[in-house]
Design a protein around this motif. Structure first.
Motif, PDB file in Angstrom:
ATOM      1  N   VAL A  97       2.878   8.628  12.807  1.00 10.68           N
ATOM      2  CA  VAL A  97       3.114   7.921  11.543  1.00 10.68           C
ATOM      3  C   VAL A  97       4.369   7.068  11.662  1.00 10.68           C
ATOM      4  N   SER A  98       4.279   5.824  11.196  1.00 10.08           N
ATOM      5  CA  SER A  98       5.435   4.943  11.072  1.00 10.08           C
ATOM      6  C   SER A  98       5.755   4.771   9.593  1.00 10.08           C
ATOM      7  N   VAL A  99       6.996   5.075   9.203  1.00  8.15           N
ATOM      8  CA  VAL A  99       7.396   5.027   7.802  1.00  8.15           C
ATOM      9  C   VAL A  99       8.296   3.813   7.575  1.00  8.15           C
ATOM     10  N   PHE A 100       7.953   3.005   6.573  1.00  2.46           N
ATOM     11  CA  PHE A 100       8.669   1.769   6.279  1.00  2.46           C
ATOM     12  C   PHE A 100       9.204   1.789   4.846  1.00  2.46           C
ATOM     13  N   GLY A 101      10.358   1.142   4.646  1.00  5.90           N
ATOM     14  CA  GLY A 101      10.980   1.070   3.328  1.00  5.90           C
ATOM     15  C   GLY A 101      10.720  -0.220   2.594  1.00  5.90           C
ATOM     16  N   ASP A 102       9.624  -0.903   2.897  1.00  8.10           N
ATOM     17  CA  ASP A 102       9.300  -2.157   2.220  1.00  8.10           C
ATOM     18  C   ASP A 102       8.930  -1.897   0.766  1.00  8.10           C
ATOM     19  N   LEU A 103       9.165  -2.937  -0.060  1.00 12.33           N
ATOM     20  CA  LEU A 103       8.970  -2.781  -1.500  1.00 12.33           C
ATOM     21  C   LEU A 103       7.828  -3.621  -2.060  1.00 12.33           C
ATOM     22  N   HIS A 104       7.847  -4.929  -1.800  1.00 14.88           N
ATOM     23  CA  HIS A 104       6.925  -5.805  -2.520  1.00 14.88           C
ATOM     24  C   HIS A 104       6.263  -6.886  -1.674  1.00 14.88           C
ATOM     25  N   LEU A 105       6.708  -7.136  -0.466  1.00 14.15           N
ATOM     26  CA  LEU A 105       6.189  -8.261   0.311  1.00 14.15           C
ATOM     27  C   LEU A 105       4.859  -7.872   0.968  1.00 14.15           C
ATOM     28  N   LEU A 108       4.184  -8.904   4.635  1.00 11.86           N
ATOM     29  CA  LEU A 108       4.932  -8.097   5.603  1.00 11.86           C
ATOM     30  C   LEU A 108       4.281  -6.727   5.770  1.00 11.86           C
ATOM     31  N   ARG A 109       3.847  -6.151   4.681  1.00 13.17           N
ATOM     32  CA  ARG A 109       3.172  -4.848   4.777  1.00 13.17           C
ATOM     33  C   ARG A 109       1.901  -4.959   5.625  1.00 13.17           C
ATOM     34  N   ALA A 110       1.120  -5.999   5.377  1.00 10.04           N
ATOM     35  CA  ALA A 110      -0.115  -6.178   6.136  1.00 10.04           C
ATOM     36  C   ALA A 110       0.181  -6.355   7.623  1.00 10.04           C
ATOM     37  N   TYR A 111       1.230  -7.093   7.911  1.00  6.05           N
ATOM     38  CA  TYR A 111       1.633  -7.298   9.303  1.00  6.05           C
ATOM     39  C   TYR A 111       2.001  -5.963   9.956  1.00  6.05           C
ATOM     40  N   ARG A 112       2.797  -5.165   9.278  1.00  6.50           N
ATOM     41  CA  ARG A 112       3.201  -3.880   9.840  1.00  6.50           C
ATOM     42  C   ARG A 112       1.987  -2.965  10.045  1.00  6.50           C
ATOM     43  N   GLU A 113       1.108  -2.917   9.075  1.00  5.65           N
ATOM     44  CA  GLU A 113      -0.073  -2.072   9.198  1.00  5.65           C
ATOM     45  C   GLU A 113      -0.926  -2.485  10.395  1.00  5.65           C
ATOM     46  N   GLN A 114      -1.056  -3.779  10.578  1.00  7.57           N
ATOM     47  CA  GLN A 114      -1.852  -4.277  11.702  1.00  7.57           C
ATOM     48  C   GLN A 114      -1.220  -3.910  13.038  1.00  7.57           C
ATOM     49  N   GLN A 115       0.100  -4.069  13.130  1.00 12.34           N
ATOM     50  CA  GLN A 115       0.784  -3.798  14.391  1.00 12.34           C
ATOM     51  C   GLN A 115       0.740  -2.323  14.771  1.00 12.34           C
ATOM     52  N   VAL A 116       0.987  -1.438  13.830  1.00 10.77           N
ATOM     53  CA  VAL A 116       1.008  -0.014  14.179  1.00 10.77           C
ATOM     54  C   VAL A 116      -0.406   0.532  14.368  1.00 10.77           C
ATOM     55  N   ALA A 117      -1.371  -0.035  13.661  1.00  8.51           N
ATOM     56  CA  ALA A 117      -2.756   0.411  13.833  1.00  8.51           C
ATOM     57  C   ALA A 117      -3.224   0.148  15.263  1.00  8.51           C
ATOM     58  N   ALA A 118      -2.761  -0.964  15.836  1.00  8.43           N
ATOM     59  CA  ALA A 118      -3.122  -1.285  17.219  1.00  8.43           C
ATOM     60  C   ALA A 118      -2.580  -0.246  18.194  1.00  8.43           C
ATOM     61  N   HIS A 120      -2.494   2.958  17.321  1.00  8.25           N
ATOM     62  CA  HIS A 120      -3.092   4.213  16.833  1.00  8.25           C
ATOM     63  C   HIS A 120      -2.081   5.027  16.016  1.00  8.25           C
ATOM     64  N   LEU A 121      -1.302   4.306  15.224  1.00  4.43           N
ATOM     65  CA  LEU A 121      -0.349   4.932  14.319  1.00  4.43           C
ATOM     66  C   LEU A 121      -0.733   4.598  12.883  1.00  4.43           C
ATOM     67  N   GLU A 122      -0.344   5.463  11.977  1.00  3.73           N
ATOM     68  CA  GLU A 122      -0.561   5.262  10.543  1.00  3.73           C
ATOM     69  C   GLU A 122       0.720   4.735   9.916  1.00  3.73           C
ATOM     70  N   ALA A 123       0.625   3.711   9.082  1.00  2.20           N
ATOM     71  CA  ALA A 123       1.785   3.171   8.377  1.00  2.20           C
ATOM     72  C   ALA A 123       1.865   3.784   6.985  1.00  2.20           C
ATOM     73  N   GLN A 124       3.067   4.225   6.601  1.00  3.66           N
ATOM     74  CA  GLN A 124       3.293   4.746   5.262  1.00  3.66           C
ATOM     75  C   GLN A 124       4.466   4.017   4.615  1.00  3.66           C
ATOM     76  N   PHE A 125       4.378   3.829   3.300  1.00  5.46           N
ATOM     77  CA  PHE A 125       5.363   3.075   2.529  1.00  5.46           C
ATOM     78  C   PHE A 125       5.733   3.883   1.284  1.00  5.46           C
ATOM     79  N   PRO A 126       6.630   4.852   1.404  1.00  6.92           N
ATOM     80  CA  PRO A 126       6.894   5.794   0.299  1.00  6.92           C
ATOM     81  C   PRO A 126       7.456   5.166  -0.969  1.00  6.92           C
ATOM     82  N   ILE A 127       8.144   4.026  -0.876  1.00  3.17           N
ATOM     83  CA  ILE A 127       8.724   3.446  -2.090  1.00  3.17           C
ATOM     84  C   ILE A 127       8.066   2.119  -2.456  1.00  3.17           C
ATOM     85  N   TRP A 128       6.885   1.893  -1.951  1.00  2.74           N
ATOM     86  CA  TRP A 128       6.165   0.649  -2.199  1.00  2.74           C
ATOM     87  C   TRP A 128       5.909   0.436  -3.692  1.00  2.74           C
ATOM     88  N   HIS A 129       6.238  -0.760  -4.160  1.00  2.00           N
ATOM     89  CA  HIS A 129       5.991  -1.203  -5.529  1.00  2.00           C
ATOM     90  C   HIS A 129       6.750  -0.412  -6.587  1.00  2.00           C
TER      91      HIS A 129
END
Length: 247
Positions: A97-105, A108-118, A120-129
């Protein structure tokens, strides 16, 4: 339980994100990961000295995985170095799992999800929105303390750089500035947190203006902190050079 790596800038968003990630019963945060500029020896975008980053990691009690980037990395080079670091964590420590502190962009979230999925990692955003007012109230109420270490002069003048990130700082922000600095208006360094073993004693050094090349997209990782001279098509940034306080 899944092992996770927290993408750590040392600022308020990643610090509050880690607070929530540490409380997720299905995730075990095992490492911090930070990008640094190998030429200028600073945390990317924030301009913070590596020894301050190390002080945070020591007080959190988690190992830090640095990702050293060249002065002006291409997207391909940035992605390759990040992929190497994340792949190593997956192989050596079973991080999934890759954990990111992104909020609203969203881009950027889609980019991160795409990169880590390649990888075989899961992206999580605990404080999103989370609303800015709620996020900052939580930050202050939990006892986090931070210094503003970088400001974009297109949005904030030099007087904001080096200030304590507190409610007075927020009240003084000009109209149109995102209170969380989500559009790059400012960056911060957290020196006290509820999960630190002790606060970090710091002192403010000189305040300097440096140029930073405007990224073509929100996810461009280039970092020009503490450059020697401006070049065309660059914006001005102010940095407060924090240092560890000595007894």
């Amino acid at each position: 339980m899944k092992n996770a790596v927290q993408h750590w800038s040392g600022g308020k968003d990643s610090a509050l994100c880690l607070y929530h990630a540490l409380r997720q019963p299905q995730v075990h945060v095992s490492h911090l990961l930070t990008t640094l500029n190998e030429h200028y020896q600073r945390v990317a975008m924030h301009g913070v000295r590596p020894e301050l980053l190390d002080a945070q990691a020591q007080r959190i009690g988690l190992p830090l995985q640095p990702v050293w980037l060249p002065e002006m990395p291409s997207m391909a080079e940035y992605e390759q170095r990040m992929a190497t670091a994340l792949s190593d964590l997956r192989r050596q420590h079973n991080v999934t799992v890759s954990v990111f502190g992104d909020l609203h962009l969203q881009d950027l979230r889609a980019y991160r999800e795409q990169q880590v999925a390649a990888l075989h990692l899961e992206a999580q955003f605990p404080i999103w929105h989370k609303p800015a007012s709620e996020l900052l109230a939580e930050f202050f109420d939990l006892g986090f303390r931070a210094i503003v270490v970088c400001t974009n002069e297109q949005h904030l003048d030099a007087s904001f750089c080096g200030r304590e990130l507190d409610r007075d700082f927020l009240r003084d922000l000009p109209p149109g500035v995102d209170p969380c600095g989500e559009n790059g208006e400012y960056h911060s360094f957290v020196y006290e947190a509820p999960y630190f073993s002790s606060p970090i004693a710091i002192r403010r050094g000189e305040k300097v203006r440096r140029s930073y090349r405007n990224p073509a997209t929100a996810e461009t990782p280039s970092d020009d902190c503490f450059r020697d001279a401006p070049t065309p098509a660059e914006a001005g940034f102010w940095y407060c050079d924090l240092q560890l306080a000595t007894a």
